[in-house]
Design an enzyme around this catalytic site. Structure first.
Site, PDB file in Angstrom:
ATOM      1  N   SER A 131      -3.239   7.452   6.957  1.00 53.71           N
ATOM      2  CA  SER A 131      -4.503   7.615   7.704  1.00 53.71           C
ATOM      3  C   SER A 131      -4.243   8.581   8.871  1.00 53.71           C
ATOM      4  CB  SER A 131      -4.915   6.252   8.279  1.00 53.71           C
ATOM      5  OG  SER A 131      -5.997   6.377   9.179  1.00 53.71           O
ATOM      6  N   TYR A 144      -3.529  -2.128  12.931  1.00 49.63           N
ATOM      7  CA  TYR A 144      -3.804  -1.239  11.802  1.00 49.63           C
ATOM      8  C   TYR A 144      -3.006   0.067  11.949  1.00 49.63           C
ATOM      9  CZ  TYR A 144      -6.243   1.790   8.499  1.00 49.63           C
ATOM     10  OH  TYR A 144      -6.523   2.670   7.469  1.00 49.63           O
TER      11      TYR A 144
HETATM   12  N1  LIG Z   1     -12.211   4.240   4.765  1.00 54.21           N
HETATM   13  C1  LIG Z   1     -11.535   4.897   5.700  1.00 54.21           C
HETATM   14  O1  LIG Z   1     -12.124   5.403   6.690  1.00 54.21           O
HETATM   15  C2  LIG Z   1     -10.044   5.108   5.568  1.00 54.21           C
HETATM   16  C3  LIG Z   1      -9.439   6.075   6.388  1.00 54.21           C
HETATM   17  C4  LIG Z   1      -8.072   6.272   6.306  1.00 54.21           C
HETATM   18  C5  LIG Z   1      -7.323   5.537   5.406  1.00 54.21           C
HETATM   19  N2  LIG Z   1      -7.927   4.598   4.598  1.00 54.21           N
HETATM   20  C6  LIG Z   1      -7.068   3.832   3.700  1.00 54.21           C
HETATM   21  O2  LIG Z   1      -7.505   4.057   2.361  1.00 54.21           O
HETATM   22  C7  LIG Z   1      -7.185   2.928   1.548  1.00 54.21           C
HETATM   23  C8  LIG Z   1      -8.395   2.513   0.735  1.00 54.21           C
HETATM   24  O3  LIG Z   1      -9.421   2.095   1.622  1.00 54.21           O
HETATM   25  P1  LIG Z   1     -10.978   2.205   1.278  1.00 54.21           P
HETATM   26  O4  LIG Z   1     -11.600   2.927   2.410  1.00 54.21           O
HETATM   27  O5  LIG Z   1     -11.203   2.705  -0.095  1.00 54.21           O
HETATM   28  O6  LIG Z   1     -11.385   0.659   1.445  1.00 54.21           O
HETATM   29  P2  LIG Z   1     -12.143  -0.371   0.484  1.00 54.21           P
HETATM   30  O7  LIG Z   1     -13.331   0.272  -0.124  1.00 54.21           O
HETATM   31  O8  LIG Z   1     -12.323  -1.594   1.312  1.00 54.21           O
HETATM   32  O9  LIG Z   1     -11.073  -0.653  -0.683  1.00 54.21           O
HETATM   33  C9  LIG Z   1      -9.894  -1.379  -0.453  1.00 54.21           C
HETATM   34  C10 LIG Z   1      -9.257  -1.737  -1.788  1.00 54.21           C
HETATM   35  O10 LIG Z   1      -8.029  -2.438  -1.522  1.00 54.21           O
HETATM   36  C11 LIG Z   1      -7.988  -3.587  -2.354  1.00 54.21           C
HETATM   37  N3  LIG Z   1      -7.154  -4.624  -1.749  1.00 54.21           N
HETATM   38  C12 LIG Z   1      -7.251  -5.178  -0.513  1.00 54.21           C
HETATM   39  N4  LIG Z   1      -6.317  -6.127  -0.346  1.00 54.21           N
HETATM   40  C13 LIG Z   1      -5.600  -6.162  -1.502  1.00 54.21           C
HETATM   41  C14 LIG Z   1      -4.498  -6.928  -1.954  1.00 54.21           C
HETATM   42  N5  LIG Z   1      -3.938  -7.869  -1.183  1.00 54.21           N
HETATM   43  N6  LIG Z   1      -4.012  -6.707  -3.197  1.00 54.21           N
HETATM   44  C15 LIG Z   1      -4.581  -5.774  -3.990  1.00 54.21           C
HETATM   45  N7  LIG Z   1      -5.616  -5.006  -3.632  1.00 54.21           N
HETATM   46  C16 LIG Z   1      -6.128  -5.214  -2.395  1.00 54.21           C
HETATM   47  C17 LIG Z   1      -9.456  -4.007  -2.513  1.00 54.21           C
HETATM   48  O11 LIG Z   1      -9.671  -4.729  -3.725  1.00 54.21           O
HETATM   49  P3  LIG Z   1      -9.752  -6.320  -3.859  1.00 54.21           P
HETATM   50  O12 LIG Z   1     -10.438  -6.839  -2.627  1.00 54.21           O
HETATM   51  O13 LIG Z   1     -10.504  -6.515  -5.119  1.00 54.21           O
HETATM   52  O14 LIG Z   1      -8.335  -6.773  -3.983  1.00 54.21           O
HETATM   53  C18 LIG Z   1     -10.133  -2.641  -2.642  1.00 54.21           C
HETATM   54  O15 LIG Z   1     -10.085  -2.194  -3.977  1.00 54.21           O
HETATM   55  C19 LIG Z   1      -6.657   1.849   2.506  1.00 54.21           C
HETATM   56  O16 LIG Z   1      -5.250   1.843   2.468  1.00 54.21           O
HETATM   57  C20 LIG Z   1      -7.149   2.311   3.867  1.00 54.21           C
HETATM   58  O17 LIG Z   1      -6.326   1.858   4.911  1.00 54.21           O
HETATM   59  C21 LIG Z   1      -9.272   4.371   4.668  1.00 54.21           C
END
Ligand SMILES: NC(=O)c1ccc[n+]([C@@H]2O[C@H](COP(=O)([O-])OP(=O)(O)OC[C@H]3O[C@@H](n4cnc5c(N)ncnc54)[C@H](OP(=O)(O)O)[C@@H]3O)[C@@H](O)[C@H]2O)c1
Length: 234
Positions: A131, A144
């Site tokens: 991130s 985080y």
């Molecule tokens: N959105 C942003 O602004 C942003 C910015 C920078 C980085 N990121 C990073 O990008 C990645 C994806 O985030 P996103 O924005 O796509 O969020 P999201 O839509 O909330 O998706 C998160 C995913 O992680 C899975 N997950 C959570 N806990 C888990 C566990 N214990 N075991 C297996 N799967 C798990 C969830 O599926 P289940 O709940 O079904 O397990 C879901 O598929 C993350 O690492 C986040 O930190 C996001």
């Protein structure tokens, strides 16, 4: 075509990435805790959906065994599963802190440990979702940010120790419009951040960059991609 494993493929960036890779014909194993909706959405031949909590090392090993049984050895591991629960340090709950560390850090350690031998032998590729929070420390997100600094450090250690054997790419997005912010339960912060993330990048854009990293010529590696909305100055 390569076999690509994506964690956290049920939502947001992971789901968008799975769609793009499947469309291109890759064999894709989609891991998440909830797989009901994935089973419906990804019912194509080159996709398999496997329930897995990345916090549980045994569950990761079992899931990877299933991945290999259907699609053969793993070529690319996309460590995308992760979450952020935003709060001031003085207000944060120890359960939320542990969940972030267990998922964002230990989850990545679990999958890397489980896949590293075959990734080394196949000159495979690890893609870690960090991130911009791995570059800057933002208020209300100290834990985080700590987890994402850890992910970036782990990527760098793979790069310096195993450069000849494993390609490693760190993807560092700014705000992306996904379900990510819904994990925060501090109502005041939630109302402040909801619009900020809603105005973030489309997850397809992050997926395109992950595909670019995978498809870059084997003689090169994209070590890191930082991609932010152009209004975001950190
Ligand atoms: N959105 C942003 O602004 C942003 C910015 C920078 C980085 N990121 C990073 O990008 C990645 C994806 O985030 P996103 O924005 O796509 O969020 P999201 O839509 O909330 O998706 C998160 C995913 O992680 C899975 N997950 C959570 N806990 C888990 C566990 N214990 N075991 C297996 N799967 C798990 C969830 O599926 P289940 O709940 O079904 O397990 C879901 O598929 C993350 O690492 C986040 O930190 C996001």
């Amino acid at each position: 075509m390569k076999h690509i494993v994506i964690t956290g493929a049920s939502s947001g960036i992971g789901k968008a990435t799975a769609h793009q890779l499947l469309q291109k014909g890759y064999r894709v194993s989609l891991l998440s805790r909830s797989i009901e909706s994935m089973n419906v959405e990804f019912s194509m031949e080159n996709a398999q959906c496997i329930a897995c909590d990345v916090r549980d090392y045994n569950a990761v090993n079992q899931a990877f065994a299933k991945c290999r049984a259907s699609f053969g050895p793993i070529d690319v591991l996309v460590n995308n599963a992760g979450l952020g629960v935003f709060d001031r340090l003085t207000d944060g709950s120890i359960e939320d802190w542990h969940t972030m560390v267990d998922t964002n850090v230990k989850g990545v350690l679990n999958t890397i440990h489980a896949a590293l031998p075959e990734l080394r032998s196949r000159k495979g590729h690890v893609i870690n979702l960090a991130s911009v929070a791995a570059h800057h420390v933002f208020p209300n997100s100290g834990v985080y940010c700590s987890t994402k600094w850890a992910v970036a450090a782990l990527s760098e250690s793979i790069r310096i120790e195993l450069a000849k054997e494993v390609r490693v790419t760190t993807i560092s997005p700014g705000a992306v419009n996904t379900a990510f912010i819904s994990q925060t339960h501090n109502e005041e912060l939630l109302s402040e951040y909801r619009d900020y993330f809603a105005a973030g990048l489309h997850p397809d854009l992050i997926a395109q960059n992950i595909v670019l990293a995978i498809e870059t010529d084997e003689s090169a590696v994209i070590s890191e991609i930082i991609i932010r909305p152009n209004r975001q100055n950190k």
